[in-house]
Design a protein around this motif. Structure first.
Motif, PDB file in Angstrom:
ATOM      1  N   ILE A   1       0.935  -1.323  -0.078  1.00 40.96           N
ATOM      2  CA  ILE A   1      -0.151   0.167  -0.045  1.00 40.96           C
ATOM      3  C   ILE A   1       0.766   1.146  -0.228  1.00 40.96           C
ATOM      4  O   ILE A   1       0.584   2.154  -0.647  1.00 40.96           O
ATOM      5  N   ALA A   2       2.028   1.317   0.732  1.00 43.10           N
ATOM      6  CA  ALA A   2       2.927   2.308   0.727  1.00 43.10           C
ATOM      7  C   ALA A   2       3.672   2.734  -0.663  1.00 43.10           C
ATOM      8  O   ALA A   2       3.615   3.742  -1.192  1.00 43.10           O
ATOM      9  N   SER A   3       3.809   1.451  -1.275  1.00 38.95           N
ATOM     10  CA  SER A   3       4.597   1.785  -2.391  1.00 38.95           C
ATOM     11  C   SER A   3       3.507   2.321  -3.513  1.00 38.95           C
ATOM     12  O   SER A   3       3.770   3.096  -4.428  1.00 38.95           O
ATOM     13  N   THR A   4       2.191   1.796  -3.528  1.00 40.65           N
ATOM     14  CA  THR A   4       1.215   2.331  -4.750  1.00 40.65           C
ATOM     15  C   THR A   4       1.093   3.814  -4.045  1.00 40.65           C
ATOM     16  O   THR A   4       0.843   4.689  -5.029  1.00 40.65           O
ATOM     17  N   ARG A   5       0.861   4.162  -3.013  1.00 42.10           N
ATOM     18  CA  ARG A   5       0.694   5.567  -2.331  1.00 42.10           C
ATOM     19  C   ARG A   5       1.941   6.428  -3.151  1.00 42.10           C
ATOM     20  O   ARG A   5       1.676   7.414  -3.460  1.00 42.10           O
ATOM     21  N   ARG A   6       3.128   6.051  -2.944  1.00 42.81           N
ATOM     22  CA  ARG A   6       4.285   6.721  -3.455  1.00 42.81           C
ATOM     23  C   ARG A   6       4.204   6.961  -4.976  1.00 42.81           C
ATOM     24  O   ARG A   6       4.581   7.917  -5.282  1.00 42.81           O
ATOM     25  N   TRP A   7       3.847   5.757  -5.399  1.00 46.12           N
ATOM     26  CA  TRP A   7       3.850   5.808  -6.968  1.00 46.12           C
ATOM     27  C   TRP A   7       2.391   6.852  -7.668  1.00 46.12           C
ATOM     28  O   TRP A   7       2.831   7.824  -8.270  1.00 46.12           O
ATOM     29  N   LEU A   8       1.620   7.184  -6.709  1.00 49.27           N
ATOM     30  CA  LEU A   8       0.304   7.787  -7.083  1.00 49.27           C
ATOM     31  C   LEU A   8       0.688   9.187  -6.709  1.00 49.27           C
ATOM     32  O   LEU A   8       0.497  10.348  -7.437  1.00 49.27           O
ATOM     33  N   ARG A   9       1.655   9.437  -5.599  1.00 48.92           N
ATOM     34  CA  ARG A   9       2.124  10.835  -5.244  1.00 48.92           C
ATOM     35  C   ARG A   9       3.153  11.216  -6.400  1.00 48.92           C
ATOM     36  O   ARG A   9       3.135  12.358  -6.741  1.00 48.92           O
TER      37      ARG A   9
END
Length: 523
Positions: free
Chosen positions: A2-10
């Motif tokens: 989830i953290a990696s997905t959040r970083r990718w969206l950011r």
């Protein structure tokens, strides 16, 4: 995860924002283009419907003109036939011939064959001429009643004329009668075209305004008159004004034709007066004589024809307009003038003050515009073309076939067709020509179908002239003589806006006739 997905969206939020913006702008642009396409298609549909309605209204208006002419022409024909009783002169000639034969055969029956065989050429010529005049001619009802009622007292009521005088009267009257009817038919056709196309133009613009005021969603222009139930809407539909305006054709049918007849009779006497009824006349000479009569009536040169005033034959002077409405039954004469009209039915009282009826701005505008059109150079040009057509039909078709026994001119020449080389050398006696002319006078006025009216309908320039009248600029007319200025200005603005919307339609419809009318203007 989830953290990696959040970083990718950011990290890609800017790209997402740009992508969403591009998609939204594309959607908006697509909707805008689609709306413009729909609007353009709708406008094209409106223009096509409006053009078709305008074309259909115009064609219907021209058909109404033809029907009106055929309905009014018998009135003028009856007046002309009563003024020039050719059949009565023919009966007098036959009676004189019968009396002469009776006197020659009376004393001794045995000598009758000898006396009749002596001057055979003169007797046979007169007999054939009178027989052709009697069998080929129609007898008007009024002339038949008059001849039967006054047959016993004809010698006391009418002065006795010699045979030569009767032949001269027959010659002048028969030719004058036919030519007068040709001029009357042509003038009546042009006057009716002007009147009905002016009213048709007003009716069309009134329909445009009425359509816009009744239903903004209704894009068609109805052929029905929607303004009859609205007395305040007088932009183009005032039933009483239209009736009074059309009534002014009474002047030509009851007064103007007589002036035409007097002028034609003077020309016929000068041209055909010296001719002998037994004289052989070539077809070319006859055409030249008819042309000379026309030149004396219409004018010799182009400038004389253009300067010729036809208005007095078609419309009355302004001081007699109210009298025309009374004589035609549109107005009831006042009590003080009814007794005077009984004593002198042919008098024309001059009104001391303008009638409130004639003070209508709509009627006055129509009469003034009609006068301007009659006095315009195109009117003279179209009238000349109509007269060329009617006189050509009389000479090149009827007289050529019936009197000269030649084949009529073919509209579609054939290569295998042998040309008639003897047409210029063909001759016919004037008496035979008079018989054909006498019969054609009834065909011109009462023929069914009327070949002369059909020939006039074939003149393309007449339709072009009507199209120019129908599509010409229409000045704004107020809703009344004493309406409020605020209401008038508001409705004027609405009408002007509607006219701007319909300007393209009218211009496009006018373009259909510009090619034909351009030929007239360049002449």
């Amino acid at each position: 995860m989830i953290a990696s997905t959040r970083r990718w969206l950011r990290r890609n939020r800017t790209n997402f924002a740009v992508g969403v913006g591009v998609l939204g702008a594309g959607y908006v642009a697509g909707q805008y283009v689609l709306s413009k396409v729909v609007e353009a298609r709708q406008r094209m549909t409106e223009d096509r419907v409006a053009k078709e309605n305008l074309r259909r209204r115009f064609q219907q208006n021209q058909e109404d003109c033809t029907i009106t002419v055929l309905a009014l022409l018998p009135t003028a024909t009856e007046n002309v036939l009563e003024a020039l009783p050719v059949e009565r002169i023919t009966q007098d000639l036959q009676q004189k011939k019968a009396d002469r034969l009776g006197r020659s055969a009376g004393p001794l029956d045995g000598a009758a064959p000898l006396s009749s065989s002596g001057p055979s050429s003169v007797t046979d010529d007169d007999g054939k001429s009178l027989a052709s005049l009697q069998t080929d001619s129609y007898v008007h009802a009024s002339q038949l009643v008059a001849s039967s009622a006054g047959g016993g007292e004809s010698g006391a009521s009418r002065p006795m004329k010699s045979k030569a005088q009767l032949w001269t009267d027959l010659k002048i009257s028969s030719i004058t009668r036919a030519f007068t009817l040709l001029y009357t038919l042509s003038l009546l056709t042009l006057l009716t075209r002007i009147q009905l196309n002016l009213l048709g133009r007003r009716n069309y613009l009134s329909s445009v305004v009425s359509t816009a005021s009744h239903s903004p969603l209704d894009l068609t222009i109805s052929l029905e008159n929607r303004d009859d139930d609205n007395a305040e809407q007088t932009y183009g539909n005032d039933f009483e004004t239209n009736r009074k305006f059309l009534t002014f054709s009474w002047w030509l049918l009851h007064r103007g034709w007589r002036d035409v007849m007097d002028k034609v009779e003077t020309a016929v006497k000068a041209v055909f007066g010296p001719l002998n009824p037994r004289e052989d006349i070539p077809l070319e000479k006859l055409s030249a004589l008819i042309l000379e009569v026309r030149m004396r009536v219409e004018g010799t040169t182009l400038e004389e024809r253009r300067s010729h005033k036809w208005l007095p034959y078609l419309l009355p002077p302004q001081d007699q307009e109210e009298t025309v409405l009374r004589e035609s039954g549109m107005l009831k004469p006042p009590l003080q003038t009814q007794s005077a009209s009984i004593l002198s039915p042919s008098s024309f009282p001059v009104p001391s003050s303008p009638s409130p009826l004639l003070a209508s701005r709509s009627l006055r505008r129509l009469l003034d515009e009609t006068s301007d059109l009659i006095e315009s150079p195109p009117f003279t040009q179209i009238l000349t073309l109509l007269l060329d057509t009617t006189f050509s039909h009389l000479t090149d078709h009827q007289i050529r076939i019936d009197a000269y026994k030649l084949t009529g001119p073919s509209s579609i020449p054939s290569v295998q067709e042998v040309p008639d080389l003897d047409s210029g050398l063909a001759k016919a006696k004037l008496a035979s020509i008079l018989a054909v002319v006498t019969r054609q006078a009834h065909v011109i006025g009462n023929g069914v179908p009327n070949r002369y009216a059909q020939a006039i309908e074939g003149v393309k320039e007449l339709e072009a002239f009507a199209a120019v009248i129908y599509s010409s600029h229409f000045e704004f007319e107020g809703l009344g003589d004493g309406g409020s200025s605020g209401t008038g200005e508001t409705q004027k603005a609405e009408v002007e806006e509607e006219k701007k919307q319909e300007a393209g339609v009218v211009d496009a419809a006018t373009g259909m006739f510009e090619t034909v009318w351009g030929k007239i203007a360049r002449q």
